[in-house]
Scaffold this active site. Structure first.
Site, PDB file in Angstrom:
ATOM      1  N   LYS A   1     -41.911  36.946 -37.795  1.00 48.08           N
ATOM      2  CA  LYS A   1     -41.993  36.047 -36.627  1.00 48.08           C
ATOM      3  C   LYS A   1     -43.137  35.058 -36.783  1.00 48.08           C
ATOM      4  O   LYS A   1     -42.968  33.858 -36.583  1.00 48.08           O
ATOM      5  CB  LYS A   1     -42.200  36.874 -35.349  1.00 48.08           C
ATOM      6  CG  LYS A   1     -42.680  36.059 -34.158  1.00 48.08           C
ATOM      7  CD  LYS A   1     -42.884  36.903 -32.926  1.00 48.08           C
ATOM      8  CE  LYS A   1     -44.258  37.488 -32.744  1.00 48.08           C
ATOM      9  NZ  LYS A   1     -45.295  36.575 -32.242  1.00 48.08           N
ATOM     10  N   ASN A   2     -44.314  35.588 -37.137  1.00 46.53           N
ATOM     11  CA  ASN A   2     -45.493  34.718 -37.131  1.00 46.53           C
ATOM     12  C   ASN A   2     -45.557  33.782 -38.335  1.00 46.53           C
ATOM     13  O   ASN A   2     -46.407  32.899 -38.386  1.00 46.53           O
ATOM     14  CB  ASN A   2     -46.772  35.557 -36.989  1.00 46.53           C
ATOM     15  CG  ASN A   2     -46.891  36.120 -35.581  1.00 46.53           C
ATOM     16  OD1 ASN A   2     -46.168  35.690 -34.679  1.00 46.53           O
ATOM     17  ND2 ASN A   2     -47.776  37.073 -35.396  1.00 46.53           N
TER      18      ASN A   2
ATOM     19  N   CYS B   1     -53.519  34.756 -21.938  1.00 48.13           N
ATOM     20  CA  CYS B   1     -52.442  35.723 -21.708  1.00 48.13           C
ATOM     21  C   CYS B   1     -53.051  37.107 -21.613  1.00 48.13           C
ATOM     22  O   CYS B   1     -54.266  37.250 -21.690  1.00 48.13           O
ATOM     23  CB  CYS B   1     -51.389  35.630 -22.798  1.00 48.13           C
ATOM     24  SG  CYS B   1     -51.983  36.170 -24.375  1.00 48.13           S
TER      25      CYS B   1
ATOM     26  N   ARG C   1     -57.948  33.454 -25.253  1.00 48.63           N
ATOM     27  CA  ARG C   1     -57.297  32.681 -26.309  1.00 48.63           C
ATOM     28  C   ARG C   1     -57.558  31.162 -26.225  1.00 48.63           C
ATOM     29  O   ARG C   1     -56.632  30.379 -25.964  1.00 48.63           O
ATOM     30  CB  ARG C   1     -55.789  33.000 -26.356  1.00 48.63           C
ATOM     31  CG  ARG C   1     -55.536  34.488 -26.490  1.00 48.63           C
ATOM     32  CD  ARG C   1     -54.100  34.824 -26.689  1.00 48.63           C
ATOM     33  NE  ARG C   1     -53.685  34.680 -28.077  1.00 48.63           N
ATOM     34  CZ  ARG C   1     -52.455  34.876 -28.510  1.00 48.63           C
ATOM     35  NH1 ARG C   1     -51.516  35.231 -27.670  1.00 48.63           N
ATOM     36  NH2 ARG C   1     -52.150  34.727 -29.785  1.00 48.63           N
TER      37      ARG C   1
ATOM     38  N   ASP D   1     -52.414  43.231 -34.359  1.00 50.21           N
ATOM     39  CA  ASP D   1     -51.021  43.362 -33.919  1.00 50.21           C
ATOM     40  C   ASP D   1     -50.438  44.761 -34.164  1.00 50.21           C
ATOM     41  O   ASP D   1     -49.281  45.020 -33.825  1.00 50.21           O
ATOM     42  CB  ASP D   1     -50.135  42.300 -34.594  1.00 50.21           C
ATOM     43  CG  ASP D   1     -50.436  40.907 -34.077  1.00 50.21           C
ATOM     44  OD1 ASP D   1     -51.084  40.797 -33.021  1.00 50.21           O
ATOM     45  OD2 ASP D   1     -50.034  39.927 -34.728  1.00 50.21           O
TER      46      ASP D   1
ATOM     47  N   ARG E   1     -39.209  39.286 -27.781  1.00 49.22           N
ATOM     48  CA  ARG E   1     -39.944  38.139 -28.341  1.00 49.22           C
ATOM     49  C   ARG E   1     -40.261  38.365 -29.816  1.00 49.22           C
ATOM     50  O   ARG E   1     -40.391  37.414 -30.570  1.00 49.22           O
ATOM     51  CB  ARG E   1     -41.266  37.948 -27.590  1.00 49.22           C
ATOM     52  CG  ARG E   1     -41.103  37.480 -26.173  1.00 49.22           C
ATOM     53  CD  ARG E   1     -42.440  37.103 -25.603  1.00 49.22           C
ATOM     54  NE  ARG E   1     -43.120  36.169 -26.504  1.00 49.22           N
ATOM     55  CZ  ARG E   1     -44.382  35.811 -26.400  1.00 49.22           C
ATOM     56  NH1 ARG E   1     -45.109  36.278 -25.429  1.00 49.22           N
ATOM     57  NH2 ARG E   1     -44.913  34.971 -27.250  1.00 49.22           N
TER      58      ARG E   1
END
Ligand code: EPU
Length: 420
Positions: free
Chosen positions: A22-23, A116, A121, A307, A399
């Site tokens: 994803k990233n 978030c 962030r 993560d 997500r």
């Protein structure tokens, strides 16, 4: 909205294939803004975040066609330089259209992504990098407005209070590839996703040295061409399956996984008593019946990934003894503690540490997913727990984990998706 229901206590077995990262996908899709030619991106995970980036590219004027396993991005007219709040605010990864829009159009107006649940962030490092290339930056009405007649290569130190920044490095790299002269990024992020982005930019004709190291050197070129590129596998998804195997005392074969991207996790897991075998892009996890409590501190790559912090905490919650978990990347990324405690865990926060007093058993409970990785931690806890766990708000999982419930069913887990 759907919820995930898990009947816990069943071991996982068999083989699973990890999806594309994803990233890596998000900045690579943004990088297609740097060319008018056609780009074909393969192995993109089918995720809510991928769809958000596609919507953003379309809103910026790109044509995006979805094939079975590839995304084809082409241009039909001029690009729009405004990335709207509606899309950018839902996903921080969208902020990395700033660098490519500025490089391609000489101007960009991108909504601030905002904070978030994992922390404040900020975007100061993104702005510092782009400013160093000579752009004029203003912040107005919640938007970053960047303008530059001519960008010029620069020597930039991009480290911040929490180390390097992944997306600030991505933004600066993408701005610099079309910038006249040489740009040197010091304290650049070394994450494999940045290397993937560099490889894609190189495939488009960019001149980049030092990818995967803290010093990246970019020599600007006039134009980039289209490219056909395959995204690498998702190290965080692979890591999540490794922790799942350990938590459910299972042996698992994880395909399409890059062992060398997971060394920090593997080191901690071996310390805890889990055994591994590797073979090209396959990782075999062999779990011991009892594990040892093991402490972890997250750092930027090649350190232990933030993560995977929540997932590792779920495992330690189930491992009798005391372990300490510290997040040096996002010191407030502990929202999952309260939900894990609802399932019988004994975890308390002391400053930027979580003190985990592992228990013998967790018990199924209704819990709330709060962010992507916290949700993965709840799935791990639910798979290992006795009884039924209901995870609400699972759109967070969608997500970042491609068809997680289907993959888990395939491994023998008792997982069902139900309407709320
Ligand atoms: N930071 C600043 N100023 C900045 C940028 C970052 O102080 O301008 C700080 C952050 O607040 C944080 C640290 O630097 O304390 C590192 O943040 P980084 O910028 O590296 O995070 P990011 O690039 O916004 C990416 C991933 C995150 C992952 C982090 C860290 C994407 C789309 N997101 O975010 O992934 O946690 O790197 O590895 O690539 C996830 O996938 O669940 C996720 C949150």
């Amino acid at each position: 909205m759907d919820k995930l229901v898990i009947e816990g206590g069943y071991p996982l077995k068999g083989e699973i294939k990890v999806s594309g990262s994803k990233n890596a996908t998000l900045p690579i899709l943004a990088a297609t803004l740097l060319t008018d030619d056609v780009c074909t991106i393969r192995n993109c995970p089918k995720l809510r975040d991928t769809m958000t980036m596609i919507k953003l590219l379309r809103s910026l004027g790109k044509t995006v066609d979805m094939g079975k396993d590839e995304i084809i991005i082409s241009s039909k007219g001029d690009l729009n330089y405004i990335a709207e709040y509606k899309l950018v605010s839902t996903m921080r990864g969208s902020f990395c259209v700033l660098g490519p829009l500025l490089a391609k159009l000489g101007k960009a107006k991108v909504s601030l992504p905002g904070g978030c649940v994992i922390g404040i962030r900020p975007v100061d490092l993104h702005i510092k990098g782009i400013k160093a290339l000579g752009a004029n930056i203003e912040i107005e009405g919640g938007y970053v407005i960047a303008k530059a007649k001519h960008l010029k290569g620069a020597h930039v130190y991009l480290g911040g209070g929490f180390g390097s920044s992944v997306l600030a490095t991505a933004n600066l790299m993408m701005a610099a590839v079309l910038t006249n002269g040489e740009t040197i990024i010091e304290s650049a992020a070394c994450e494999p996703e940045i290397e993937d982005l560099a490889n894609f930019l190189i495939a488009m004709g960019a001149k980049i040295k030092g990818k995967g190291t803290p010093q990246i050197i970019i020599n600007g070129v006039k134009k980039l061409h289209g490219a056909d590129y395959k995204i690498s596998s998702d190290r965080i998804e692979a890591g999540t399956f490794i922790v799942m195997a350990a938590a459910t005392k299972s042996n698992l074969v994880i395909r399409n996984a890059n062992y060398s991207h997971l060394l920090a996790l593997i080191d901690r897991m071996e310390e805890a008593g889990v055994k591994f075998e590797k073979d090209y892009n396959v990782i075999k996890v062999k779990c011991a019946k009892t594990l040892k409590p093991t402490s972890v501190t997250t750092f930027p790559y090649p350190g232990f990934p933030t993560d995977l912090q929540a997932q590792f905490m779920a495992l330690m919650a189930l491992t009798p003894g005391v372990s300490v978990i510290t997040d040096k990347v996002y010191p407030d990324r502990f929202i999952h503690i309260a939900e894990l405690n609802r399932m019988g865990a004994n975890i308390r926060r002391e400053g930027s540490n979580a003190i985990v007093e592992g228990v013998k058993k967790l018990y199924g409970a209704p819990v709330m997913a709060s962010d992507l990785r916290a949700s993965a931690a709840l799935v791990i806890a639910g798979l290992a727990a006795q009884g039924k766990t209901e995870i609400h708000r699972i759109y967070h999982l969608e997500r970042g984990y491609e068809e997680l419930d289907e993959k888990l069913k395939f491994l023998g887990a008792k997982v069902y998706r139900e309407k709320e």
